[in-house]
Enzyme design. Sequence first.
Site, PDB file in Angstrom:
ATOM      1  N   GLU A 162      19.832   6.164   4.875  1.00 28.22           N
ATOM      2  CA  GLU A 162      19.830   6.640   6.268  1.00 28.22           C
ATOM      3  C   GLU A 162      20.862   5.883   7.102  1.00 28.22           C
TER       4      GLU A 162
ATOM      5  N   TYR B 291      15.271   4.799  13.382  1.00 27.12           N
ATOM      6  CA  TYR B 291      14.930   4.216  12.070  1.00 27.12           C
ATOM      7  C   TYR B 291      16.191   3.666  11.404  1.00 27.12           C
TER       8      TYR B 291
ATOM      9  N   LYS C 205      17.309  -0.232  10.547  1.00 23.68           N
ATOM     10  CA  LYS C 205      17.571  -0.628   9.159  1.00 23.68           C
ATOM     11  C   LYS C 205      18.967  -1.245   9.001  1.00 23.68           C
TER      12      LYS C 205
ATOM     13  N   ASP D 243       1.251  -8.668   9.015  1.00 25.90           N
ATOM     14  CA  ASP D 243       1.954  -7.652   9.799  1.00 25.90           C
ATOM     15  C   ASP D 243       3.346  -8.175  10.104  1.00 25.90           C
TER      16      ASP D 243
ATOM     17  N   ALA E 124       7.644  -1.175   6.305  1.00 25.18           N
ATOM     18  CA  ALA E 124       8.453  -0.603   7.388  1.00 25.18           C
ATOM     19  C   ALA E 124       7.717   0.565   8.012  1.00 25.18           C
TER      20      ALA E 124
ATOM     21  N   THR F  38      18.561   1.391   3.214  1.00 22.82           N
ATOM     22  CA  THR F  38      18.414   2.839   3.022  1.00 22.82           C
ATOM     23  C   THR F  38      19.707   3.610   3.232  1.00 22.82           C
TER      24      THR F  38
ATOM     25  N   THR G 180       0.825  -1.222   0.000  1.00 25.05           N
ATOM     26  CA  THR G 180       0.000   0.000   0.000  1.00 25.05           C
ATOM     27  C   THR G 180       0.854   1.264   0.000  1.00 25.05           C
ATOM     28  N   GLY G 181       2.164   1.124   0.142  1.00 24.53           N
ATOM     29  CA  GLY G 181       3.046   2.292   0.200  1.00 24.53           C
ATOM     30  C   GLY G 181       3.435   2.794  -1.182  1.00 24.53           C
ATOM     31  N   GLN G 182       4.236   3.852  -1.190  1.00 30.32           N
ATOM     32  CA  GLN G 182       4.683   4.444  -2.468  1.00 30.32           C
ATOM     33  C   GLN G 182       5.394   3.412  -3.345  1.00 30.32           C
ATOM     34  N   ASP G 183       6.454   2.801  -2.802  1.00 31.58           N
ATOM     35  CA  ASP G 183       7.249   1.875  -3.612  1.00 31.58           C
ATOM     36  C   ASP G 183       6.460   0.615  -3.931  1.00 31.58           C
TER      37      ASP G 183
HETATM   38  P1  NAP Z   1       5.771   4.015   2.667  1.00 31.41           P
HETATM   39  O1  NAP Z   1       5.077   4.678   1.525  1.00 31.41           O
HETATM   40  O2  NAP Z   1       5.720   4.654   3.997  1.00 31.41           O
HETATM   41  O3  NAP Z   1       5.167   2.534   2.783  1.00 31.41           O
HETATM   42  C1  NAP Z   1       5.451   1.725   3.891  1.00 31.41           C
HETATM   43  C2  NAP Z   1       4.597   0.466   3.795  1.00 31.41           C
HETATM   44  O4  NAP Z   1       4.887  -0.373   4.915  1.00 31.41           O
HETATM   45  C3  NAP Z   1       3.082   0.728   3.828  1.00 31.41           C
HETATM   46  O5  NAP Z   1       2.452  -0.155   2.937  1.00 31.41           O
HETATM   47  C4  NAP Z   1       2.719   0.375   5.257  1.00 31.41           C
HETATM   48  O6  NAP Z   1       1.382  -0.036   5.428  1.00 31.41           O
HETATM   49  C5  NAP Z   1       3.642  -0.813   5.485  1.00 31.41           C
HETATM   50  N1  NAP Z   1       3.838  -1.149   6.900  1.00 31.41           N
HETATM   51  C6  NAP Z   1       4.205  -0.326   7.901  1.00 31.41           C
HETATM   52  N2  NAP Z   1       4.304  -1.006   9.067  1.00 31.41           N
HETATM   53  C7  NAP Z   1       3.975  -2.300   8.782  1.00 31.41           C
HETATM   54  C8  NAP Z   1       3.865  -3.474   9.564  1.00 31.41           C
HETATM   55  N3  NAP Z   1       4.109  -3.485  10.886  1.00 31.41           N
HETATM   56  N4  NAP Z   1       3.508  -4.637   8.930  1.00 31.41           N
HETATM   57  C9  NAP Z   1       3.233  -4.650   7.618  1.00 31.41           C
HETATM   58  N5  NAP Z   1       3.281  -3.545   6.835  1.00 31.41           N
HETATM   59  C10 NAP Z   1       3.659  -2.389   7.412  1.00 31.41           C
HETATM   60  O7  NAP Z   1       7.302   3.761   2.314  1.00 31.41           O
HETATM   61  P2  NAP Z   1       8.055   3.765   0.892  1.00 31.41           P
HETATM   62  O8  NAP Z   1       8.573   5.124   0.645  1.00 31.41           O
HETATM   63  O9  NAP Z   1       7.218   3.079  -0.107  1.00 31.41           O
HETATM   64  O10 NAP Z   1       9.332   2.877   1.248  1.00 31.41           O
HETATM   65  C11 NAP Z   1       9.327   1.455   1.051  1.00 31.41           C
HETATM   66  C12 NAP Z   1      10.465   0.847   1.846  1.00 31.41           C
HETATM   67  O11 NAP Z   1      11.704   1.366   1.383  1.00 31.41           O
HETATM   68  C13 NAP Z   1      10.452   1.113   3.338  1.00 31.41           C
HETATM   69  O12 NAP Z   1      10.959  -0.024   3.970  1.00 31.41           O
HETATM   70  C14 NAP Z   1      11.390   2.270   3.518  1.00 31.41           C
HETATM   71  O13 NAP Z   1      11.926   2.271   4.821  1.00 31.41           O
HETATM   72  C15 NAP Z   1      12.424   1.958   2.465  1.00 31.41           C
HETATM   73  N6  NAP Z   1      13.129   3.094   1.861  1.00 31.41           N
HETATM   74  C16 NAP Z   1      12.436   4.112   1.298  1.00 31.41           C
HETATM   75  C17 NAP Z   1      13.123   5.137   0.687  1.00 31.41           C
HETATM   76  C18 NAP Z   1      12.396   6.285   0.044  1.00 31.41           C
HETATM   77  O14 NAP Z   1      13.043   7.310  -0.220  1.00 31.41           O
HETATM   78  N7  NAP Z   1      11.114   6.157  -0.273  1.00 31.41           N
HETATM   79  C19 NAP Z   1      14.534   5.119   0.641  1.00 31.41           C
HETATM   80  C20 NAP Z   1      15.194   4.037   1.204  1.00 31.41           C
HETATM   81  C21 NAP Z   1      14.495   3.021   1.792  1.00 31.41           C
HETATM   82  P3  NAP Z   1       0.179   1.021   5.726  1.00 31.41           P
HETATM   83  O15 NAP Z   1      -0.256   1.517   4.380  1.00 31.41           O
HETATM   84  O16 NAP Z   1      -0.830   0.189   6.428  1.00 31.41           O
HETATM   85  O17 NAP Z   1       0.771   2.108   6.578  1.00 31.41           O
HETATM   86  O1  G4F Z   2      11.637  13.748   3.612  1.00 27.99           O
HETATM   87  P1  G4F Z   2      12.259  13.307   4.868  1.00 27.99           P
HETATM   88  O2  G4F Z   2      11.348  13.076   6.027  1.00 27.99           O
HETATM   89  O3  G4F Z   2      13.099  12.017   4.488  1.00 27.99           O
HETATM   90  P2  G4F Z   2      14.338  11.282   5.192  1.00 27.99           P
HETATM   91  O4  G4F Z   2      14.418  11.571   6.636  1.00 27.99           O
HETATM   92  O5  G4F Z   2      15.539  11.574   4.365  1.00 27.99           O
HETATM   93  O6  G4F Z   2      13.912   9.752   5.031  1.00 27.99           O
HETATM   94  C1  G4F Z   2      13.424   9.253   3.793  1.00 27.99           C
HETATM   95  O7  G4F Z   2      14.513   8.820   3.009  1.00 27.99           O
HETATM   96  C2  G4F Z   2      15.257   7.729   3.583  1.00 27.99           C
HETATM   97  C3  G4F Z   2      16.401   7.424   2.607  1.00 27.99           C
HETATM   98  O8  G4F Z   2      17.501   8.232   2.924  1.00 27.99           O
HETATM   99  C4  G4F Z   2      14.323   6.541   3.757  1.00 27.99           C
HETATM  100  F1  G4F Z   2      15.011   5.490   4.260  1.00 27.99           F
HETATM  101  C5  G4F Z   2      13.183   6.923   4.676  1.00 27.99           C
HETATM  102  O9  G4F Z   2      12.263   5.820   4.775  1.00 27.99           O
HETATM  103  C6  G4F Z   2      12.455   8.118   4.083  1.00 27.99           C
HETATM  104  O10 G4F Z   2      11.849   7.704   2.881  1.00 27.99           O
HETATM  105  O11 G4F Z   2      13.350  14.368   5.339  1.00 27.99           O
HETATM  106  C7  G4F Z   2      14.384  14.792   4.464  1.00 27.99           C
HETATM  107  C8  G4F Z   2      15.139  15.942   5.083  1.00 27.99           C
HETATM  108  C9  G4F Z   2      15.595  15.736   6.527  1.00 27.99           C
HETATM  109  O12 G4F Z   2      16.906  16.212   6.643  1.00 27.99           O
HETATM  110  C10 G4F Z   2      14.662  16.602   7.351  1.00 27.99           C
HETATM  111  O13 G4F Z   2      15.220  17.111   8.555  1.00 27.99           O
HETATM  112  O14 G4F Z   2      14.253  17.070   5.126  1.00 27.99           O
HETATM  113  C11 G4F Z   2      14.412  17.729   6.364  1.00 27.99           C
HETATM  114  N1  G4F Z   2      13.205  18.493   6.653  1.00 27.99           N
HETATM  115  C12 G4F Z   2      13.158  19.849   6.791  1.00 27.99           C
HETATM  116  N2  G4F Z   2      11.916  20.227   7.098  1.00 27.99           N
HETATM  117  C13 G4F Z   2      11.974  17.997   6.854  1.00 27.99           C
HETATM  118  C14 G4F Z   2      11.160  19.089   7.140  1.00 27.99           C
HETATM  119  N3  G4F Z   2      11.498  16.733   6.797  1.00 27.99           N
HETATM  120  C15 G4F Z   2      10.168  16.552   7.026  1.00 27.99           C
HETATM  121  N4  G4F Z   2       9.667  15.307   6.925  1.00 27.99           N
HETATM  122  N5  G4F Z   2       9.326  17.603   7.321  1.00 27.99           N
HETATM  123  C16 G4F Z   2       9.783  18.893   7.393  1.00 27.99           C
HETATM  124  O15 G4F Z   2       9.025  19.818   7.682  1.00 27.99           O
END
Ligand code: NAP
Ligand code: G4F
Length: 338
Positions: free
Chosen positions: A127, A149, A153, A58, A82, A125, A10-13
């Site tokens: 992170e 987080y 990870k 879950d 996650a 990630t 259900t998430g973005q990816d």
């Molecule tokens: P997202 O949109 O927040 O989606 C997270 C998904 O995980 C949602 O489907 C959520 O379900 C599900 N989830 C959360 N807790 C769960 C649990 N306890 N059991 C089963 N499902 C659960 O995240 P995303 O951006 O698509 O990222 C996908 C993955 O890549 C994550 O693991 C994230 O940490 C990792 N990642 C993302 C990025 C990025 O920039 N997007 C970068 C590096 C790594 P609900 O819809 O019910 O909340």
């Molecule tokens: O968009 P962010 O919340 O993403 P963050 O923390 O980089 O994490 C995302 O990318 C990771 C990969 O590196 C994933 F693993 C993780 O699941 C997620 O997808 O914040 C990005 C930056 C941070 O430095 C934060 O401090 O934006 C800065 N920021 C500034 N103002 C803010 C805000 N972030 C959020 N969320 N909201 C603000 O108002």
Amino acid sequence: MKKALITGVTGQDGGYLAKLLLDKGYDVTGAIRRNSQIETVRLQKLGIADAVRLVDFDLSEINNINRLIRETAFDEVYNLAAQSFVGSSWDQPIYTGDVNGLGVVRVLDAIRTYSPQTRFYQASTSEMFGLVRAVPQNEETPFHPRSPYGVAKVYGHYITVNYRESFGLHASSGILFNHESPLRGPEFVTRKITLGLARFARGDRAAVELGNLDAKRDWGFAGDYVEGMWRMLQQDAADDYVLATGVTTPIRDFVTYAAAAIGLELEWSGSAETEQAIDRKSGKVAIRVNPRFYRPAEVDLLIGDATKARTRLGWEPRMAIRELAELMATSDYDDWRG
Ligand code: NAP
Ligand code: G4F
């Protein structure tokens, strides 16, 4: 027909990956958490809600994981689920550790026990690099996570490596840098900016409040990154790969690009907590800093080196940062309903 399981569908990816796999002819099962209401908005927007078989799941519940892996001999499992919001991980460190860390070994151990031929992808990630030890960061760069987080990870990453080395599983870890899209959750900074600026440009002149504008991220388009996940699982041997664009951008510049895409011209002034951006036409404050959004420990700079993915997987990110900001901003502007 190959069978794939996507956790976090259900998430973005999850949405983009499900679409990619369906287009390739896969039978796709999507694992979703039980909620009071089934939330498949992203799958609907991508036009695939009816094509994915949904199962209750879950990551904190060992029984449903074991049952699912035992009952269906999946060819590929993509563990995308996650607690993915870094900001919340300080409020929910134990839950985040359980789901993002131990959740990974629950799935891996089910695969080892019931379906060792299944190929596994772990959503690691950038992170994990946190307080970066090298610029740019690649697969050899040491980790120094800065949030619960990131710490969880790191466990998920190393347990994936460990199950590969201990039991010979085809288990790969994708170290993905930030990737965004119009389907990004509204709490992440890029989408918060594009939603807030769309509202501002449409006439509701409330300023968008942000935290640290100096942080720099290597942002790509999510649709490109799911292609890299799939390519990792098509290799003969499992491995770990960085996916990134190699370009880093401060939050402030992302704001400027997104604003310009919907006809706003911003004038920046002040610094740190007094920094703001005024919209030249209306004279109103469009962006202001609110220290409430500062993090207890910040990741200041991320910039990835995806040479290994480029050379071994033939993977390339196709969308540059300005185009990405424009895509997200115009999407939110066009969809604005007031
Ligand atoms: P997202 O949109 O927040 O989606 C997270 C998904 O995980 C949602 O489907 C959520 O379900 C599900 N989830 C959360 N807790 C769960 C649990 N306890 N059991 C089963 N499902 C659960 O995240 P995303 O951006 O698509 O990222 C996908 C993955 O890549 C994550 O693991 C994230 O940490 C990792 N990642 C993302 C990025 C990025 O920039 N997007 C970068 C590096 C790594 P609900 O819809 O019910 O909340
Ligand atoms: O968009 P962010 O919340 O993403 P963050 O923390 O980089 O994490 C995302 O990318 C990771 C990969 O590196 C994933 F693993 C993780 O699941 C997620 O997808 O914040 C990005 C930056 C941070 O430095 C934060 O401090 O934006 C800065 N920021 C500034 N103002 C803010 C805000 N972030 C959020 N969320 N909201 C603000 O108002």
